[in-house]
Scaffold this motif. Structure first.
Motif, short mmCIF file in Angstrom:
data_model
loop_
_atom_site.label_atom_id
_atom_site.label_comp_id
_atom_site.label_asym_id
_atom_site.label_seq_id
_atom_site.Cartn_x
_atom_site.Cartn_y
_atom_site.Cartn_z
N PRO A 203 38.00 -17.33 -12.13
CA PRO A 203 38.68 -18.40 -11.39
C PRO A 203 39.03 -17.94 -9.98
CG PRO A 203 39.60 -18.17 -13.59
CD PRO A 203 38.69 -16.99 -13.39
N ILE A 204 38.77 -18.79 -9.00
CA ILE A 204 38.98 -18.38 -7.61
C ILE A 204 40.47 -18.19 -7.32
CG2 ILE A 204 39.06 -20.73 -6.66
CD1 ILE A 204 37.35 -19.49 -4.29
N SER A 205 41.32 -18.91 -8.02
CA SER A 205 42.76 -18.72 -7.82
C SER A 205 43.18 -17.32 -8.26
CB SER A 205 43.54 -19.78 -8.61
OG SER A 205 43.20 -19.74 -9.98
N THR A 206 42.60 -16.84 -9.35
CA THR A 206 42.89 -15.49 -9.82
C THR A 206 42.35 -14.45 -8.85
OG1 THR A 206 42.78 -16.28 -12.11
CG2 THR A 206 42.63 -13.90 -11.76
N MET A 207 41.15 -14.70 -8.33
CA MET A 207 40.56 -13.77 -7.35
C MET A 207 41.46 -13.64 -6.13
SD MET A 207 36.97 -14.09 -5.20
CE MET A 207 35.92 -13.39 -6.45
N ASN A 208 41.90 -14.77 -5.57
CA ASN A 208 42.75 -14.71 -4.38
C ASN A 208 44.09 -14.05 -4.66
OD1 ASN A 208 40.89 -15.80 -2.65
ND2 ASN A 208 41.74 -17.88 -2.68
N GLU A 209 44.59 -14.24 -5.86
CA GLU A 209 45.85 -13.58 -6.24
C GLU A 209 45.68 -12.07 -6.26
OE1 GLU A 209 48.15 -12.86 -10.39
OE2 GLU A 209 47.55 -14.92 -10.00
N MET A 210 44.54 -11.61 -6.80
CA MET A 210 44.30 -10.16 -6.91
C MET A 210 43.95 -9.53 -5.56
SD MET A 210 42.15 -10.00 -10.50
CE MET A 210 41.96 -8.21 -10.43
N THR A 211 43.26 -10.27 -4.71
CA THR A 211 42.85 -9.70 -3.42
C THR A 211 43.91 -9.92 -2.33
OG1 THR A 211 41.69 -11.76 -2.85
CG2 THR A 211 40.40 -10.02 -3.92
N GLY A 212 44.92 -10.74 -2.64
CA GLY A 212 45.95 -11.02 -1.65
C GLY A 212 45.50 -11.96 -0.56
N GLU A 213 44.50 -12.77 -0.83
CA GLU A 213 43.98 -13.70 0.16
C GLU A 213 44.20 -15.14 -0.29
OE1 GLU A 213 39.92 -12.55 0.34
OE2 GLU A 213 40.29 -10.72 1.50
N LYS A 214 43.99 -16.08 0.64
CA LYS A 214 44.17 -17.50 0.31
C LYS A 214 42.98 -18.36 0.71
CE LYS A 214 49.25 -17.45 0.69
NZ LYS A 214 50.42 -18.06 1.37
N ASP A 215 42.06 -17.79 1.47
CA ASP A 215 40.95 -18.61 1.99
C ASP A 215 39.79 -18.66 1.01
OD1 ASP A 215 40.34 -15.86 2.46
OD2 ASP A 215 38.74 -16.51 3.81
N TYR A 216 38.83 -19.53 1.30
CA TYR A 216 37.61 -19.67 0.51
C TYR A 216 36.41 -19.39 1.41
CZ TYR A 216 40.89 -22.36 -2.38
OH TYR A 216 41.98 -22.77 -3.12
N GLY A 217 35.34 -18.89 0.80
CA GLY A 217 34.15 -18.58 1.59
C GLY A 217 33.28 -19.79 1.86
N ALA A 218 33.17 -20.68 0.86
CA ALA A 218 32.28 -21.84 0.99
C ALA A 218 32.71 -22.89 -0.02
CB ALA A 218 30.82 -21.43 0.77
N PHE A 219 32.12 -24.06 0.11
CA PHE A 219 32.34 -25.14 -0.86
C PHE A 219 30.99 -25.64 -1.37
CE2 PHE A 219 36.11 -25.59 1.95
CZ PHE A 219 37.10 -25.33 1.00
N PHE A 220 30.90 -25.79 -2.68
CA PHE A 220 29.74 -26.41 -3.31
C PHE A 220 30.21 -27.76 -3.84
CE2 PHE A 220 26.13 -23.41 -4.34
CZ PHE A 220 26.43 -22.54 -3.31
N ALA A 221 29.57 -28.84 -3.38
CA ALA A 221 29.94 -30.18 -3.83
C ALA A 221 28.73 -30.87 -4.43
CB ALA A 221 30.50 -31.00 -2.67
N MET A 222 28.99 -31.93 -5.21
CA MET A 222 27.91 -32.70 -5.82
C MET A 222 28.06 -34.16 -5.43
SD MET A 222 26.59 -32.87 -9.78
CE MET A 222 28.14 -33.48 -10.43
N ALA A 223 26.98 -34.72 -4.85
CA ALA A 223 26.98 -36.13 -4.47
C ALA A 223 26.64 -37.00 -5.67
CB ALA A 223 25.99 -36.37 -3.34
N GLU A 224 27.01 -38.27 -5.58
CA GLU A 224 26.81 -39.18 -6.71
C GLU A 224 25.35 -39.53 -6.94
OE1 GLU A 224 29.04 -42.64 -5.81
OE2 GLU A 224 27.82 -43.24 -4.08
N SER A 225 24.52 -39.46 -5.89
CA SER A 225 23.10 -39.80 -6.06
C SER A 225 22.28 -39.15 -4.97
CB SER A 225 22.89 -41.32 -6.03
OG SER A 225 23.13 -41.83 -4.73
N SER A 226 21.00 -38.93 -5.28
CA SER A 226 20.09 -38.35 -4.29
C SER A 226 19.79 -39.32 -3.17
CB SER A 226 18.80 -37.90 -4.97
OG SER A 226 18.18 -39.00 -5.63
N GLU A 227 19.86 -40.64 -3.47
CA GLU A 227 19.56 -41.65 -2.45
C GLU A 227 20.59 -41.63 -1.32
OE1 GLU A 227 19.66 -42.28 -5.68
OE2 GLU A 227 17.53 -42.60 -6.12
#
Length: 404
Positions: A203-227
């Motif tokens: 979990p990214i929340s656990t990773m940030n807790e352990m590394t002492g950071e709050k930012d994210y490297g990237a976002f992966f999103a999914m669109a509702e349709s290819s069209e």
């Protein structure tokens, strides 16, 4: 006008009278047509391969990433999540760390994600299940890491220690329950995590807790349709730009933005262009060999015309017209090239299958290539035989009869 059957009989007799020469002439067309079939089929297979590779990264994905640290936070996550047409979004952050199992320590890439990541990237499980948003100290391991890297196989009920080193040098170690093992994967040519066999997801929340950071490297999103993925991706880009104070006129200026947004359609367009360029290159090479084969036919037909000069004179003296002579020699050229085309198409189809298996490409054989191969061979026969046939047809019968 000479009957077609009669013309075919005369032409085939001429071919049989010089079997070795006809076979060598046919061989040039066989190689040329086979090369065209193989290379065109390989081009189609590479295109399908690129499409499959892009699809393996996920379904209708949109990716926002930045090389700058401390850029993406929860506020940007909410912006993307609330964009119309987005079905799910997961942060993704990769950090080097260590995993300890039965006192055996391995350095690995540890990826922080949330529960939406599995569906977005199309991750399949060998054992157990993927992470959910309720998990804290849970981990999902790549197949090779779990089954081959340690002295004993790790199951989805095992526990491992995961360690991160913070910027100030502090080593943070936590015990994680292995919730799942990923299905054996392969390297991909596009984004994502490539081969996931040596990856650890937590979990990214656990990773940030352990590394002492709050930012994210990237976002992966999914669109509702290819069209609609293009318009949805642009909307995500526009909303992120607004949050960073970037004007709409600078949306298309990548240098003005500290991040990049791209989607599945963009990647397919790029790989499609690559596949088309590769197909064109392969086809040009094949056409060169076919051109060489057509020159071979022309040379042989010119030799044949010279050798049969007296025969041409006799044929004209007994009533064969120039058009009859033209038809005879043109038909002979077409028969030679068509035979080569049939053999070349069969050999090309088999050769394409063998190469696709050897290169582990998806077996794609456009059956239109059979028609194309035969059509090309006929056109080559006409093109290569036209000049020699006209030379024979235009001979003066008196001069032809005197020819020694």
């Amino acid at each position: 006008m000479i009957q077609f059957v009669q013309a075919a009989h005369i032409a085939s007799g001429s071919i049989r009278s010089a079997k070795l020469r006809s076979a060598l002439t046919t061989l040039g067309i066989v190689i040329g047509v086979a090369a065209v079939i193989i290379n065109a089929s390989l081009g189609a297979s590479f295109n399908q391969f690129f499409t499959d590779e892009v699809s393996s990264v996920g379904s209708n994905f949109i990716i926002a990433y930045s090389d700058q640290p401390n850029l993406f936070y929860d506020s940007e996550l909410e912006i993307i999540k609330n964009t119309p047409g987005i079905l799910g979004v997961s942060p993704r952050k990769t950090v080097s760390g260590e995993i300890n199992y039965l006192s055996d320590v391995k350095s690995v890439s540890i990826v922080g994600v949330n529960g939406d990541f599995q569906e977005i990237q199309g991750i399949k499980m060998e054992e157990g299940s993927f992470l959910t948003d309720k998990d804290i100290y849970s981990a999902v391991l790549g197949y090779d890491l779990a089954k081959e890297e340690f002295g004993r196989s790790i199951s989805h009920r095992s526990s491992v220690d995961i360690a991160f080193r913070q910027e100030d040098g502090t080593l943070v170690i936590k015990k994680f329950k292995v919730k799942g093992i990923l299905e054996d994967s392969k390297e991909t040519i596009v984004g994502g995590d490539g081969s996931t066999d040596m990856i650890v997801y937590i979990p990214i929340s656990t990773m940030n807790e352990m590394t002492g950071e709050k930012d994210y490297g990237a976002f992966f999103a999914m669109a509702e349709s290819s069209e609609n993925i293009g318009s949805i991706s642009k909307d995500v880009d526009k909303r992120l730009a607004r949050s960073f104070g970037i004007s709409e006129r600078d949306l298309n200026n990548e240098d003005a933005k500290p991040y990049t947004v791209f989607d599945q359609a963009d990647v397919l367009e790029e790989t499609g262009a690559l596949g088309k360029a590769l197909s064109t290159f392969l086809l040009v090479l094949a056409l060169i060999s076919l051109f060489v084969g057509s020159i071979g036919i022309m040379n042989i037909m010119l030799v044949t015309v010279t050798e049969r000069t007296r025969e041409i004179g006799i044929m004209k003296s007994v009533g064969y017209s120039s058009s009859n002579i033209l038809s005879l020699f043109l038909l002979e050229s077409i028969m030679v090239s068509s035979l080569g085309g049939l053999l070349g198409t069969a050999i090309g189809g088999f050769g394409a299958y063998i190469l696709e298996e050897a290169l582990k490409l998806p077996p794609v054989f456009p059956f239109k290539l059979i028609e194309i191969g035969i059509l090309i061979s006929v056109l080559v026969g006409v093109g290569a035989g036209l000049y020699p046939a006209r030379k024979a047809a235009n001979m003066n019968p008196v001069d032809a009869l005197r020819y020694e």
